[in-house]
Enzyme design. Structure first.
Site, mmCIF file in Angstrom:
data_model
loop_
_atom_site.group_PDB
_atom_site.id
_atom_site.type_symbol
_atom_site.label_atom_id
_atom_site.label_comp_id
_atom_site.label_asym_id
_atom_site.label_seq_id
_atom_site.Cartn_x
_atom_site.Cartn_y
_atom_site.Cartn_z
ATOM 1 N N ASN A 142 0.875 -1.178 0.000
ATOM 2 C CA ASN A 142 0.000 0.000 0.000
ATOM 3 C C ASN A 142 0.909 1.224 0.000
ATOM 4 O O ASN A 142 1.503 1.549 1.020
ATOM 5 C CB ASN A 142 -0.891 -0.022 1.254
ATOM 6 C CG ASN A 142 -1.665 1.274 1.429
ATOM 7 O OD1 ASN A 142 -1.797 2.058 0.493
ATOM 8 N ND2 ASN A 142 -2.179 1.509 2.628
ATOM 9 N N LYS A 155 0.167 4.297 -0.263
ATOM 10 C CA LYS A 155 -0.450 5.503 0.307
ATOM 11 C C LYS A 155 -0.214 6.693 -0.632
ATOM 12 O O LYS A 155 -0.179 6.512 -1.840
ATOM 13 C CB LYS A 155 0.070 5.765 1.711
ATOM 14 C CG LYS A 155 0.075 4.510 2.584
ATOM 15 C CD LYS A 155 0.251 4.805 4.023
ATOM 16 C CE LYS A 155 0.404 3.505 4.786
ATOM 17 N NZ LYS A 155 0.187 3.656 6.192
ATOM 18 N N HIS A 158 -9.442 1.379 4.450
ATOM 19 C CA HIS A 158 -8.180 1.511 5.192
ATOM 20 C C HIS A 158 -8.418 2.438 6.387
ATOM 21 O O HIS A 158 -9.201 3.393 6.295
ATOM 22 C CB HIS A 158 -7.083 2.072 4.278
ATOM 23 C CG HIS A 158 -5.727 1.994 4.901
ATOM 24 N ND1 HIS A 158 -5.283 2.925 5.811
ATOM 25 C CD2 HIS A 158 -4.739 1.082 4.783
ATOM 26 C CE1 HIS A 158 -4.066 2.587 6.219
ATOM 27 N NE2 HIS A 158 -3.709 1.467 5.604
ATOM 28 N N GLU A 165 -6.812 4.810 7.544
ATOM 29 C CA GLU A 165 -6.575 6.243 7.270
ATOM 30 C C GLU A 165 -7.781 6.867 6.572
ATOM 31 O O GLU A 165 -8.114 8.029 6.802
ATOM 32 C CB GLU A 165 -5.294 6.397 6.436
ATOM 33 C CG GLU A 165 -4.060 6.105 7.291
ATOM 34 C CD GLU A 165 -2.876 5.547 6.532
ATOM 35 O OE1 GLU A 165 -2.844 5.643 5.289
ATOM 36 O OE2 GLU A 165 -1.971 4.999 7.194
ATOM 37 N N GLU A 218 -5.686 -4.997 10.263
ATOM 38 C CA GLU A 218 -4.632 -4.013 10.510
ATOM 39 C C GLU A 218 -4.907 -3.279 11.830
ATOM 40 O O GLU A 218 -5.690 -2.308 11.850
ATOM 41 C CB GLU A 218 -4.595 -2.990 9.378
ATOM 42 C CG GLU A 218 -4.255 -3.589 8.037
ATOM 43 C CD GLU A 218 -3.588 -2.564 7.132
ATOM 44 O OE1 GLU A 218 -2.497 -2.865 6.644
ATOM 45 O OE2 GLU A 218 -4.137 -1.465 6.941
ATOM 46 N N GLY A 269 2.456 1.906 10.592
ATOM 47 C CA GLY A 269 3.436 2.988 10.431
ATOM 48 C C GLY A 269 4.146 3.359 11.726
ATOM 49 O O GLY A 269 4.789 4.397 11.806
ATOM 50 N N SER A 302 3.336 -2.634 10.135
ATOM 51 C CA SER A 302 4.788 -2.715 10.312
ATOM 52 C C SER A 302 5.382 -4.073 9.919
ATOM 53 O O SER A 302 6.309 -4.567 10.560
ATOM 54 C CB SER A 302 5.174 -2.337 11.742
ATOM 55 O OG SER A 302 4.750 -1.015 12.016
ATOM 56 N N GLY A 331 2.708 -1.290 4.243
ATOM 57 C CA GLY A 331 2.804 0.132 3.928
ATOM 58 C C GLY A 331 4.243 0.535 3.662
ATOM 59 O O GLY A 331 4.774 0.359 2.567
ATOM 60 N N GLY A 332 4.900 1.055 4.699
ATOM 61 C CA GLY A 332 6.240 1.627 4.557
ATOM 62 C C GLY A 332 7.226 0.766 3.785
ATOM 63 O O GLY A 332 7.921 1.261 2.886
HETATM 64 C C1 PEP Z 1 -0.702 0.067 5.820
HETATM 65 O O1 PEP Z 1 -0.628 1.202 5.420
HETATM 66 O O2 PEP Z 1 -1.664 -0.617 5.457
HETATM 67 C C2 PEP Z 1 0.347 -0.459 6.693
HETATM 68 C C3 PEP Z 1 0.186 -1.634 7.218
HETATM 69 O O3 PEP Z 1 1.435 0.355 6.916
HETATM 70 P P1 PEP Z 1 2.827 -0.070 7.603
HETATM 71 O O4 PEP Z 1 3.274 -1.364 6.979
HETATM 72 O O5 PEP Z 1 3.771 1.062 7.283
HETATM 73 O O6 PEP Z 1 2.587 -0.224 9.059
#
Ligand code: PEP
Length: 251
Positions: free
Chosen positions: A11, A13, A96, A98, A168, A174, A214, A235-236
């Site tokens: 993802n 973002k 999501h 966010e 999640e 994040g 993460s 994500g990251g």
């Molecule tokens: C996400 O944005 O769905 C996510 C899990 O981010 P991260 O892996 O950075 O925690």
């Protein structure tokens, strides 16, 4: 026993200009080459078509990070399911945390989008998860069951079996704070058990459930070894060449 194929989705973002996207995808398409895993790059709207053209002929799918629940019309700034389909996009992240938090999306909004995605044969990756306060209050399961039930209103069992639910925990997104494998497995299993209650065991056993929060090259193998975790939403770490280490985890 149903064998579920792993699905690992990035993802991005609101990251990656089309120029940056091209550089990353050219690298990742060489390194994310595992055939036994579905790999999905979920990217900002402006990157969808260029990224899809770059991965043509590989086993990588492209997904959107959101879409609207109407086909077309006066909804400035939104993109629709028919637009995604016409661009060869086969997945969409919906709900999501966010989007729930910053854009006030409700379970009902997300449900409309899930139904619309199915109308156009786009596979939804529906996100659910609790905040730290909810976990500390002991209402995690209650909250997630509500998200699952309301998000799946009117969705058939065949559709549920074909979709993806991403668990999640918001406190792990994040933050560098991964849920322990036991915490992640516990909730993914609870989601599967609840889907069995709402539908039936076969549907629940076919549904793919991801963990997100993460995930990185170091913790992926242990998380994905859990019986109810069928991959990750990342994500990251999906913005870096390291994403290939997650895709190529030691099974
Ligand atoms: C996400 O944005 O769905 C996510 C899990 O981010 P991260 O892996 O950075 O925690």
């Amino acid at each position: 026993m149903v064998i579920r194929k792993f699905i690992i989705a990035g993802n991005w973002k609101m990251n990656m200009t089309p120029t940056e996207a091209e550089k990353l995808v050219k690298e990742l398409k060489e390194t994310c080459n595992r055939k036994d895993v579905d790999v999905v790059f979920c990217v900002p709207a402006i990157d969808l078509l260029p990224v899809r053209l770059l991965v043509d002929g590989t086993n990588i799918f492209v997904g959107a990070e959101n879409m609207y629940s109407e086909d077309k019309g006066a909804y400035t700034g939104e993109i629709s399911a028919p637009m995604l389909v016409d661009s060869g996009i086969s997945f969409v992240i919906l709900g999501h945390s966010e989007r729930r938090e910053y854009f006030h999306e409700t379970n009902q909004d997300i449900n409309k989008k899930v139904l619309k995605a199915f109308e156009y044969n786009i596979t939804p990756i529906m996100c659910v998860g609790e905040s730290l306060a909810q976990r500390e209050e002991g209402i995690t399961l209650h909250w997630i069951r509500e998200q699952v039930k309301e998000g799946l209103e009117g969705v058939t069992k065949e559709q549920v079996a074909s979709m993806v639910i991403a668990y999640e925990p918001i406190w792990a997104i994040g933050t560098g704070k991964t849920a322990t494998t036991e915490q992640a497995q516990e909730i993914c299993k609870a989601i599967r058990d609840y889907v069995a209650e709402l539908y039936d065991q076969d549907t629940a056993d076919t549904l793919r459930i991801q963990y997100g929060g993460s995930v990185n090259g170091k913790n992926a193998a242990e998380l994905f070894a859990q019986p109810d975790i069928d991959g990750g939403l990342v994500g990251g770490a999906s913005l870096k060449p390291e994403f290939a280490e997650i895709v190529n985890f030691d099974a």
